[in-house]
Design a protein around this motif. Structure first.
Motif, PDB file in Angstrom:
ATOM      1  N   ALA A 264       0.219   7.568 -11.996  1.00 41.98           N
ATOM      2  CA  ALA A 264       0.986   6.674 -12.859  1.00 41.98           C
ATOM      3  C   ALA A 264       2.272   6.188 -12.204  1.00 41.98           C
ATOM      4  O   ALA A 264       2.840   5.167 -12.613  1.00 41.98           O
ATOM      5  CB  ALA A 264       1.309   7.378 -14.180  1.00 41.98           C
ATOM      6  N   LEU A 265       2.748   6.920 -11.195  1.00 42.24           N
ATOM      7  CA  LEU A 265       4.014   6.582 -10.541  1.00 42.24           C
ATOM      8  C   LEU A 265       3.807   6.033  -9.136  1.00 42.24           C
ATOM      9  O   LEU A 265       4.777   5.788  -8.408  1.00 42.24           O
ATOM     10  CB  LEU A 265       4.917   7.824 -10.477  1.00 42.24           C
ATOM     11  N   LEU A 266       2.561   5.815  -8.743  1.00 45.58           N
ATOM     12  CA  LEU A 266       2.264   5.381  -7.372  1.00 45.58           C
ATOM     13  C   LEU A 266       2.971   4.090  -7.008  1.00 45.58           C
ATOM     14  O   LEU A 266       3.573   3.978  -5.931  1.00 45.58           O
ATOM     15  CB  LEU A 266       0.750   5.216  -7.200  1.00 45.58           C
ATOM     16  N   LEU A 267       2.904   3.099  -7.864  1.00 41.62           N
ATOM     17  CA  LEU A 267       3.479   1.795  -7.519  1.00 41.62           C
ATOM     18  C   LEU A 267       4.996   1.871  -7.337  1.00 41.62           C
ATOM     19  O   LEU A 267       5.560   1.165  -6.502  1.00 41.62           O
ATOM     20  CB  LEU A 267       3.124   0.763  -8.585  1.00 41.62           C
ATOM     21  N   TYR A 268       5.657   2.745  -8.095  1.00 41.72           N
ATOM     22  CA  TYR A 268       7.097   2.915  -7.917  1.00 41.72           C
ATOM     23  C   TYR A 268       7.406   3.517  -6.547  1.00 41.72           C
ATOM     24  O   TYR A 268       8.354   3.101  -5.874  1.00 41.72           O
ATOM     25  CB  TYR A 268       7.677   3.808  -9.015  1.00 41.72           C
ATOM     26  N   LEU A 269       6.607   4.495  -6.145  1.00 38.64           N
ATOM     27  CA  LEU A 269       6.809   5.112  -4.834  1.00 38.64           C
ATOM     28  C   LEU A 269       6.591   4.094  -3.724  1.00 38.64           C
ATOM     29  O   LEU A 269       7.373   4.029  -2.764  1.00 38.64           O
ATOM     30  CB  LEU A 269       5.859   6.301  -4.655  1.00 38.64           C
ATOM     31  N   LEU A 270       5.554   3.282  -3.844  1.00 37.62           N
ATOM     32  CA  LEU A 270       5.282   2.278  -2.813  1.00 37.62           C
ATOM     33  C   LEU A 270       6.419   1.270  -2.705  1.00 37.62           C
ATOM     34  O   LEU A 270       6.754   0.819  -1.606  1.00 37.62           O
ATOM     35  CB  LEU A 270       3.960   1.567  -3.104  1.00 37.62           C
ATOM     36  N   LYS A 271       7.028   0.934  -3.839  1.00 36.87           N
ATOM     37  CA  LYS A 271       8.174   0.022  -3.809  1.00 36.87           C
ATOM     38  C   LYS A 271       9.373   0.674  -3.126  1.00 36.87           C
ATOM     39  O   LYS A 271      10.087   0.031  -2.354  1.00 36.87           O
ATOM     40  CB  LYS A 271       8.542  -0.416  -5.223  1.00 36.87           C
ATOM     41  N   GLN A 272       9.597   1.956  -3.424  1.00 34.39           N
ATOM     42  CA  GLN A 272      10.697   2.668  -2.774  1.00 34.39           C
ATOM     43  C   GLN A 272      10.517   2.702  -1.258  1.00 34.39           C
ATOM     44  O   GLN A 272      11.491   2.618  -0.503  1.00 34.39           O
ATOM     45  CB  GLN A 272      10.792   4.093  -3.308  1.00 34.39           C
ATOM     46  N   LEU A 273       9.282   2.839  -0.809  1.00 35.38           N
ATOM     47  CA  LEU A 273       8.984   2.915   0.622  1.00 35.38           C
ATOM     48  C   LEU A 273       8.804   1.532   1.239  1.00 35.38           C
ATOM     49  O   LEU A 273       8.529   1.418   2.434  1.00 35.38           O
ATOM     50  CB  LEU A 273       7.703   3.738   0.840  1.00 35.38           C
ATOM     51  N   HIS A 274       8.972   0.486   0.419  1.00 37.18           N
ATOM     52  CA  HIS A 274       8.794  -0.908   0.867  1.00 37.18           C
ATOM     53  C   HIS A 274       7.369  -1.128   1.391  1.00 37.18           C
ATOM     54  O   HIS A 274       7.155  -1.877   2.351  1.00 37.18           O
ATOM     55  CB  HIS A 274       9.825  -1.273   1.947  1.00 37.18           C
ATOM     56  N   LEU A 275       6.427  -0.496   0.716  1.00 41.38           N
ATOM     57  CA  LEU A 275       5.024  -0.661   1.081  1.00 41.38           C
ATOM     58  C   LEU A 275       4.287  -1.549   0.086  1.00 41.38           C
ATOM     59  O   LEU A 275       3.059  -1.631   0.103  1.00 41.38           O
ATOM     60  CB  LEU A 275       4.329   0.706   1.159  1.00 41.38           C
ATOM     61  N   ASP A 276       5.058  -2.212  -0.781  1.00 42.65           N
ATOM     62  CA  ASP A 276       4.455  -3.119  -1.743  1.00 42.65           C
ATOM     63  C   ASP A 276       4.292  -4.523  -1.161  1.00 42.65           C
ATOM     64  O   ASP A 276       3.779  -5.425  -1.824  1.00 42.65           O
ATOM     65  CB  ASP A 276       5.296  -3.189  -3.019  1.00 42.65           C
TER      66      ASP A 276
END
Length: 281
Positions: free
Chosen positions: A242-254
């Motif tokens: 449920a929190l994957l997309l937030y983590l990817l944004k933090q890592l600039h992997l979005d």
């Protein structure tokens, strides 16, 4: 068996371990200043800690303080740098910590009146009818939700809740509530029903393969990657689906950058394939 401490003792031991862990030297003054206590009380806390964890600290006369021994094994959780700095800022010894600078999220402030009802529903496990606006529906509309967790994504606060309109679990941005609410009885759904919340994923990152080996090594150091048997630097981060997309944004992997120096890290190809079912933007 891990000892069970009351709240005050746990708080004091946590601070003690943070100081040892990050500064490498603990004095009674640390405790005196932070907890506004006497020197004898501070000394008592250190001795009490040593009763539970013998030989974990030793007094070093040359540095006039206690330092960790090889037997020091922190019993408290949350010993990360962020937690240490938060506690450091609470100290009355402002001079000691004046060289720490923290950039807070400009979007983090929330108006209490807008979310009191949501927080009450969360704490009391209630269904709640709230007024909520979204990008797709900018006018406030009634939503009946059952909140089960608050989430801070690094920039904004969300509440994870079951939405009766969508008949599924959704994330609601706290600033988008209008403050109007009405309780609708006990919640029928909680986090145990939230499949994405219960699902744990491994996010494997590695340096952008377009980087030179020398630059890849620096990026690996930045992200605490270790060299794997396959010869690649990698790090695995566990996260709720449920929190994957937030983590990817933090890592600039979005998003993907044209230059490797801008991209720096990527998901490993194997990880990217495994995460695709959870990456609908």
């Amino acid at each position: 068996m891990t000892p069970q401490f009351d709240y005050i003792t746990k708080r004091r031991f946590h601070f003690l371990e943070l100081i040892i862990y990050w500064e490498g030297r603990l004095t009674t003054n640390h405790l005196q200043t932070h907890f506004a206590m006497s020197r004898s009380s501070a000394s008592h806390i250190i001795q009490e800690y040593l009763q539970f964890y013998p030989n974990s600290l030793s007094y070093n006369a040359s540095i006039k303080g206690y330092e960790a021994t090889k037997y020091f094994n922190p019993c408290q959780t949350e010993l990360d740098l962020n937690t240490y700095l938060k506690l450091a800022y609470q100290s009355e010894d402002a001079y000691t910590y004046q060289h720490f600078t923290r950039l807070n999220s400009p979007l983090a402030d929330i108006q209490p009146a807008k979310v009191k009802g949501v927080l009450q529903a969360l704490n009391q496990q209630k269904r709640i009818d709230v007024g909520y606006a979204s990008v797709s529906s900018p006018d406030f509309e009634s939503r009946i939700i059952s909140p089960h967790n608050l989430v801070f994504d690094g920039m904004r606060w969300h509440v994870r809740a079951y939405c009766e309109k969508n008949r599924d679990f959704r994330d609601f941005v706290l600033t988008r509530f209008n403050g109007a609410y009405e309780f609708e009885g006990n919640a029928e759904y909680d986090q145990s029903h939230d499949t994405l919340w219960q699902t744990q994923l491994d996010v494997v990152i590695e340096p952008d393969p377009r980087l030179t080996p020398e630059r890849a090594h620096i990026i690996a150091l930045d992200h605490q990657m270790t060299k794997q048997p396959n010869g690649r630097y990698q790090r695995t981060i566990n996260v709720r689906a449920a929190l994957l997309l937030y983590l990817l944004k933090q890592l600039h992997l979005d998003s993907y950058q044209a230059k490797p120096e801008a991209q720096q890290i990527i998901l490993s190809p194997e990880c990217l394939e495994a995460l695709k079912p959870y990456m609908a933007w």
